[in-house]
Motif scaffolding. Structure first.
Motif, PDB file in Angstrom:
ATOM      1  N   ILE A  12     -40.831 -17.243 -33.881  1.00  0.00           N
ATOM      2  CA  ILE A  12     -41.918 -16.964 -32.848  1.00  0.00           C
ATOM      3  C   ILE A  12     -42.463 -18.418 -32.455  1.00  0.00           C
ATOM      4  N   SER A  13     -42.699 -18.527 -30.979  1.00  0.00           N
ATOM      5  CA  SER A  13     -43.163 -20.142 -30.628  1.00  0.00           C
ATOM      6  C   SER A  13     -44.382 -19.951 -30.376  1.00  0.00           C
ATOM      7  N   PHE A  14     -44.988 -21.236 -30.561  1.00  0.00           N
ATOM      8  CA  PHE A  14     -46.601 -21.660 -30.427  1.00  0.00           C
ATOM      9  C   PHE A  14     -46.573 -22.655 -29.518  1.00  0.00           C
ATOM     10  N   SER A  15     -47.219 -22.630 -28.307  1.00  0.00           N
ATOM     11  CA  SER A  15     -47.335 -23.538 -27.445  1.00  0.00           C
ATOM     12  C   SER A  15     -48.803 -23.456 -26.925  1.00  0.00           C
ATOM     13  N   TYR A  65     -42.177 -23.577 -33.844  1.00  0.00           N
ATOM     14  CA  TYR A  65     -41.356 -22.369 -34.061  1.00  0.00           C
ATOM     15  C   TYR A  65     -41.567 -22.223 -35.523  1.00  0.00           C
ATOM     16  N   ALA A  66     -41.724 -20.903 -35.716  1.00  0.00           N
ATOM     17  CA  ALA A  66     -41.787 -20.194 -37.280  1.00  0.00           C
ATOM     18  C   ALA A  66     -40.641 -19.432 -37.368  1.00  0.00           C
ATOM     19  N   ASP A  67     -39.846 -19.530 -38.217  1.00  0.00           N
ATOM     20  CA  ASP A  67     -38.607 -19.018 -38.749  1.00  0.00           C
ATOM     21  C   ASP A  67     -38.824 -18.168 -39.817  1.00  0.00           C
ATOM     22  N   LEU A  68     -38.785 -16.758 -39.600  1.00  0.00           N
ATOM     23  CA  LEU A  68     -39.143 -15.689 -40.476  1.00  0.00           C
ATOM     24  C   LEU A  68     -37.981 -14.631 -40.690  1.00  0.00           C
ATOM     25  N   LEU A  72     -40.453  -9.213 -41.356  1.00  0.00           N
ATOM     26  CA  LEU A  72     -41.930  -9.775 -41.455  1.00  0.00           C
ATOM     27  C   LEU A  72     -42.637 -10.225 -40.017  1.00  0.00           C
ATOM     28  N   VAL A  73     -41.612 -10.504 -38.818  1.00  0.00           N
ATOM     29  CA  VAL A  73     -41.889 -11.207 -37.675  1.00  0.00           C
ATOM     30  C   VAL A  73     -43.222 -10.360 -36.932  1.00  0.00           C
ATOM     31  N   THR A  92     -45.127 -16.601 -28.471  1.00  0.00           N
ATOM     32  CA  THR A  92     -43.885 -15.406 -27.748  1.00  0.00           C
ATOM     33  C   THR A  92     -43.091 -15.262 -29.117  1.00  0.00           C
ATOM     34  N   GLN A  93     -42.736 -14.006 -29.190  1.00  0.00           N
ATOM     35  CA  GLN A  93     -41.491 -13.335 -29.751  1.00  0.00           C
ATOM     36  C   GLN A  93     -40.359 -13.872 -29.357  1.00  0.00           C
ATOM     37  N   LEU A  94     -39.321 -14.556 -29.937  1.00  0.00           N
ATOM     38  CA  LEU A  94     -38.043 -14.740 -29.135  1.00  0.00           C
ATOM     39  C   LEU A  94     -36.970 -13.398 -29.266  1.00  0.00           C
TER      40      LEU A  94
END
Length: 270
Positions: A12-15, A65-68, A72-73, A92-94
């Motif tokens: 998941i990206s956070f900007s 970027y969160a890597d889960l 759990l995403v 944004t979910q990649l």
């Protein structure tokens, strides 16, 4: 060229101008201290201090970027949207467009997992990851050898405290100086009072292990086997009740318990 193993994980990206503040104010880790090409272990806790989500977080320029774990995403995304409120953050979910991998040795584009013995993370467009090896058994075995627990593979969300799995002892996973975040009051109280009694240990056996299952010594339960593969796994034990030199049993068969090399705790001498 090291073997890269594809993991069942998503990003998941956070900007946006408030992305750093949102993550800093909610997660256990200090995202402002993220180093280049480095992944930081983090957790998002419940107000009661239990781990709801855990994963890796890294930064590329102004985007986090969160890597889960894939399981759990969706829930993590929904939870962070609640905390986002009106902040200037684009989430944004990649999805399946980006592959997440792991290796024991680095490559030029690898991100260092700073947890002891946990190697390197790899992030690439899915089409570029076609040569990556399938399966997570090598990664799981590495976790077991290094005493690294993962949610939901080893424990259910909202079931354990961050101290239980050693997040208080591993670099940067919990920042005790940055101020308030969700669950911070409980974490700080456990830290200052030294009330953590349950801790993760590595388990080995001459026979295949089955989990979950209780671990006993002197006809008393001292902990639980959380997860296992073959003859090794991870357990959560009461370190004040699990005595050095005791015969530990899993389903009536002897097993060996070992404290992770990075841990400052040990089994009881008394």
């Amino acid at each position: 060229m090291p073997t890269i193993f594809k993991l069942d994980r998503k990003l998941i990206s956070f900007s946006g101008k408030d992305a750093e503040k949102l993550l800093h104010d909610t997660l256990t880790a200090n995202v402002r201290a993220l180093e280049e090409k480095t992944c930081q272990w983090f957790a998002l806790l419940s107000p009661q201090g239990k781990i709801m989500f855990e994963g890796q977080i890294f930064r590329k320029e102004d985007t986090f970027y969160a890597d889960l774990d894939s399981a759990l995403v969706d829930d993590f995304f929904k939870r962070m949207r609640l905390y986002k409120m009106r902040a200037d953050v684009e989430m944004t979910q990649l999805g399946d467009e980006t592959a997440v991998g792991w290796s024991s040795e680095p490559t030029e584009d690898a991100f260092k997992d700073i947890r002891p013995g946990m190697g390197f993370r790899h992030y690439a467009p899915t089409e570029e990851a076609s040569s990556w090896a399938d399966g997570t058994s090598a990664y799981t075995q590495t976790r077991f050898e290094n005493g690294i627990a993962a949610c939901p593979a080893d424990f259910e969300p909202n079931s354990l405290f961050a101290h239980d799995i050693g997040m208080d002892l591993l670099p940067g996973a919990i920042d005790f100086k940055k101020g308030c975040y969700i669950g911070q009051e409980v974490v700080s109280r456990m830290q200052h009072r030294g009330t953590a009694r349950k801790r993760v240990v590595c388990v080995t056996s001459e026979a295949p292990l089955g989990a979950p299952a209780p671990i006993e010594a002197d006809e008393k339960k001292v902990g639980d086997l959380l997860n296992a593969s073959g003859n090794s796994g991870l357990a959560l034990v009461r370190i004040d009740k699990a005595k050095k030199g005791a015969t530990f049993l899993h389903e009536g068969r002897p097993i060996q318990l070992a404290v992770p090399t990075w841990a400052s705790y040990d089994l009881s001498d008394s």
